[in-house]
Write an enzyme that holds these catalytic residues in place. Structure first.
Site, short mmCIF file in Angstrom:
data_model
loop_
_atom_site.label_atom_id
_atom_site.label_comp_id
_atom_site.label_asym_id
_atom_site.label_seq_id
_atom_site.Cartn_x
_atom_site.Cartn_y
_atom_site.Cartn_z
N GLU A 33 0.85 -1.20 0.00
CA GLU A 33 0.00 0.00 0.00
C GLU A 33 0.88 1.24 0.00
O GLU A 33 1.78 1.38 0.83
CB GLU A 33 -0.92 0.01 1.22
CG GLU A 33 -1.74 1.28 1.41
CD GLU A 33 -2.54 1.66 0.18
OE1 GLU A 33 -2.37 2.80 -0.31
OE2 GLU A 33 -3.33 0.81 -0.30
N ASP B 271 5.27 1.78 -3.00
CA ASP B 271 4.61 1.92 -4.29
C ASP B 271 4.47 0.55 -4.93
O ASP B 271 5.44 -0.22 -4.99
CB ASP B 271 5.43 2.85 -5.18
CG ASP B 271 4.87 2.98 -6.57
OD1 ASP B 271 3.92 3.73 -6.75
OD2 ASP B 271 5.40 2.30 -7.47
N ALA B 272 3.28 0.20 -5.41
CA ALA B 272 3.02 -1.14 -5.95
C ALA B 272 3.95 -1.48 -7.09
O ALA B 272 4.57 -2.55 -7.13
CB ALA B 272 1.57 -1.24 -6.40
N ASP C 73 -5.65 -3.74 -7.22
CA ASP C 73 -6.81 -3.06 -6.66
C ASP C 73 -7.53 -2.24 -7.74
O ASP C 73 -7.08 -2.14 -8.88
CB ASP C 73 -6.36 -2.14 -5.52
CG ASP C 73 -7.50 -1.81 -4.57
OD1 ASP C 73 -8.61 -2.28 -4.78
OD2 ASP C 73 -7.25 -1.05 -3.60
#
Length: 808
Positions: free
Chosen positions: A527, A559-560, A577
């Site tokens: 997240e 950061d994804a 997501d």
């Protein structure tokens, strides 16, 4: 910044490291070239060489980034993923990339200052013009880049264009230097300030029209610190009522820069007068304080209590409204701020006679302040004080600077003006802060968290608990419990034996928590915004199935995309997501490059599920994302998470080419879940996955071939989605909900019926019929929700013919 965000991530600390390096280089360059300019006989020629040097060193950025990306996972593993070491690593790398071009950039203004103003008198007039032109040029550059160039030509071409322009300016400067070589040195102009000009000023001597050395340093440092801090806080303020797309922030930046340019014009006019420099600076500092202090009140009134700006306007009208809002809030304070920096060219101590050298000092201290401003405002002020108090603090600091200057005036002005300043400080302090979140009727704000990444809030209405980001962006709520759980269940049902699962984005944590009902051995949740994790843990733990206490779970604040690039772990299932497509920076999560990196992170036979908020996507958006997704994953199937007619969510699930849906593993996975949840198994539950399957994306291949892929170079989604979204809001387009979504699902199913779908070849016919039931049930809910009882009854009859017991 645009390039580095792809590898540094969108986390605020990553942005801060880049900004810090940038201004550090500018500061060093201003100091170095300012001192060196004393001995440079051809400043325009040297300036030309510097511009060419900026172009060449800037060109090296592109291959260096590719090398970094190729070796980042090695560096990530060496540091063990420790965030502090990673930050240091990124800082060192950004320093390596930016230090040479930024040191060169820092020298441009001192050298041109020496060229246009051989003596102080020239510089006071011409230097302010130079500053104004430079700032207006910056505004034009920001406008063209943000609104046209990147969207039209892509990142690479735009970047090469910038480098080419820099190189061309350098060559032109060298040609002009040679052409006007007999005029360049000019005639020395003596200072015209009376007999006192023959006296060398000491640090303790204060002249009526000039600052002392400490005053000059403090004002130069503070003007950079406070202006950059205010800019960051204004962006955060506007984020509460805007679409938060790349266009919104480009508009704010353009208005800010143009206003600074107006300030330069005012400074130029004032530099040609005989008014006392300290009095002028005092007034501008004090009025800057006043306009900044009341800006939240004006903002609150203009937006009618933080209402979303022009929610149903067409795209052109929306942009006009964004510019109008920016102008009403930004122009006056930014113009006042823009006057202070260039006016210091006139107000500087008299002993600073050599233009290039003292301009270099001005840039040194101003850039050091610019370096500190975003760091302190973003990581300390916002965290400790919140948005409105932080803006007040900046306003009060400007007033304190005014008070500092007033103390060096004559006694009568000192007393009166100091008293006025104290009154204004007190008034700003006691101004009532606007609300941070707009509440709907019967809604209560429970808590909120401020950070550089946005305002996270928790609101409650009746039995619903909701989490938001920046006032309007809903991250999840308790009423959507089943839907959010299904976003984990669907991909985990489909995989034969999911052991390691990665969630890109967390929100409330309900989706990730649902995975713990499966036989997973490890769950990693990434997240970006740390406050989301804090809020979810505090308010949604009862719905997250032990997510925050289970030993199998790792929750990472990162950061994804950056995590996927750096990790050496591989996963059976990766779940993306619901990323809002029009949000600034989000487009990079839907690019070919990101999908390719995710594919590399999957174990053999693994799958990636990217959930899409159809209520925020137009057909054009969906087709671009689908075309990009299917260019990376050879087998793409489409699934629904729910039967909601107004806020539907669907997933694109990417797998290997020959992957098939296995009936036996489906039954086992489903039975385990309902056993764990103590739900009695019956016909509806046995056929659950069939209800949520929509179809195979291969049937849209010919249609998708017509769409430009979303890439790191051409972020079609980031630049097109805001326009399409606003058009849909204005009823000039449509979101993929209701009838539009039904048309899409019918087209997919009719082109490739379940009985002919190779992905379903291992399912028995009795199971496949529930795919049709799922389509009909979606239509049934749509009619029912709109009060179309007759249409709903007709669909009900169709469902009963296929599955008599389903609606029971």
């Amino acid at each position: 910044m645009y390039q580095l965000s792809l590898i540094f991530g969108n986390a605020s600390y990553a942005t801060a490291t880049t900004l810090a390096t940038f201004f550090m280089g500018i500061a060093i360059g201003g100091w170095y070239w300012g001192n060196k300019s004393v001995k440079i006989k051809k400043p325009l020629f040297t300036y030309g060489l510097i511009e060419i040097g900026i172009a060449i060193s800037g060109l090296l950025l592109l291959p260096a980034i590719e090398i970094y990306k190729g070796n980042y996972n090695l560096l990530y593993s060496v540091t063990g993923g420790n965030p502090y070491w990673i930050i240091l690593l990124k800082f060192l790398f950004s320093t390596f990339l930016l230090i040479i071009p930024t040191i060169l950039m820092g020298g441009t203004f001192p050298l041109l200052s020496k060229y246009v103003g051989k003596q102080r008198k020239n510089l006071e007039k011409r230097g302010t013009v130079l500053y104004t032109l430079n700032t207006v040029g910056a505004a034009i550059g920001a406008f063209l880049t943000g609104f046209y160039l990147i969207e039209k030509f892509g990142m690479q071409v735009t970047y090469i264009l910038a480098i080419t322009l820099s190189f061309s300016v350098g060559v032109l400067a060298m040609i002009l230097c040679d052409k006007f070589k007999n005029k360049e040195s000019g005639l020395p102009i003596k200072l015209d300030a009376g007999p006192k000009n023959k006296v060398e000023e000491s640090d303790n001597t204060v002249y009526k029209n000039h600052l002392s050395t400490p005053q000059f340093i403090i004002l130069a440092l503070s003007s950079g610190f406070l202006a950059l801090s205010l800019e960051l806080l204004l962006f955060r303020m506007f984020a509460q009522v805007l679409q938060n797309s790349v266009y919104s922030f480009s508009a704010i930046l353009v208005v800010f820069l143009i206003s600074l340019g107006f300030g330069g014009i005012i400074a130029n006019r004032l530099a040609q007068t005989n008014y006392g420099s300290k009095e002028i600076l005092f007034l501008f500092l004090l009025f800057s304080s006043l306009t900044i202090g009341i800006s939240p009140i004006i903002f609150n009134i203009y937006t009618d209590g933080l209402e979303y700006i022009a929610p149903y306007a067409s795209w052109p009208v929306y942009l006009v409204e964004v510019f109008k809002l920016s102008i009403s809030i930004v122009v006056l304070p930014a113009t006042l701020l823009g006057t202070i920096f260039p006016f210091l060219l006139k107000a500087a101590p008299l002993k600073f006679r050599e233009p290039g050298k003292f301009v270099g000092r001005l840039i040194l201290f101003n850039s050091l302040g610019s370096f500190l401003g975003p760091l302190l405002a973003g990581f300390i002020f916002l965290q400790l004080f919140g948005l409105w108090v932080s803006i007040k603090l900046i306003a009060i600091l400007y007033a304190v600077l005014a008070l500092y200057i007033s103390l060096s005036l004559d006694i009568s002005k000192k007393v009166k003006w100091s008293f006025l300043t104290v009154i204004i400080i007190g008034g700003i302090f006691f101004i009532k802060d606007p609300a941070i979140v707009q509440l709907r009727p019967q809604e209560k704000l429970l808590e909120y968290w401020n950070s550089n990444n946005g305002v996270v809030s928790i609101t409650k209405s009746e039995n619903n608990l909701q989490m938001r980001l920046d006032n309007f962006y809903i991250l999840g709520d308790s009423e959507s419990l089943l839907v959010e759980q299904m976003q984990a269940h669907i991909p985990l049902f489909v995989h034969p034996s999911p052991k390691k699962v990665l969630f890109l984005g967390m929100g409330t944590g309900i989706t990730a928590g649902a995975s713990l009902d499966h036989t997973v051995s490890k769950v990693v949740v990434v997240e970006l915004i740390g406050n989301i994790v804090t809020a979810a843990k505090k308010y949604f733990s009862s719905w997250t199935n032990g997510l925050f206490t289970d030993d199998r779970v790792d929750i990472l604040k990162d950061d994804a995309r950056n995590y996927v690039l750096g990790t050496n772990e591989s996963f059976d299932v990766i779940i993306g997501d619901l990323f809002t497509p029009w949000h600034a920076g989000t487009g990079s999560l839907y690019t070919v490059e990101n999908f390719q990196q995710i594919k590399k992170t999957l174990n053999p036979g693994g799958l990636f599920a990217q959930w899409l908020p159809m209520y925020q996507l137009t057909p054009e958006d969906f087709n671009t994302i689908a075309a990009t997704f299917s260019s990376v994953f050879p087998q793409v199937t489409v699934w629904r998470a729910d039967f909601n007619s107004t806020r539907p969510s669907i997933a694109l699930i990417g797998q290997d080419l020959n992957a098939k849906l296995a009936q036996q593993s489906l039954k086992e996975n489903i039975s385990k879940i309902f056993k764990n949840n103590r739900v009695e198994k019956n016909d509806a539950y046995q056929h659950m996955v069939g209800l949520f399957y929509i179809g195979n994306l291969k049937v849209l291949k010919n249609n998708l071939d017509n769409y430009i892929l979303n890439t790191d170079d051409k972020r079609v989604v980031e630049f097109k989605a805001p326009k399409f979204s606003q058009q849909a809001n204005a009823l000039q387009g449509k979101y993929l909900v209701g009838e539009e979504l039904e048309k899409l699902t019918e087209m997919i199913t009719s082109e490739l019926p379940p009985k002919s779908d190779p992905y379903l070849s291992e399912l028995p016919p009795d199971e496949k019929k529930y795919i049709k039931v799922g389509m009909l049930y979606s239509r049934y809910i749509e009619h029912f929700s709109k009060g179309k009882e007759n249409e709903a009854k007709l669909v009900e009859q169709q469902i009963k013919k296929i599955a008599p017991n389903f609606l029971k």
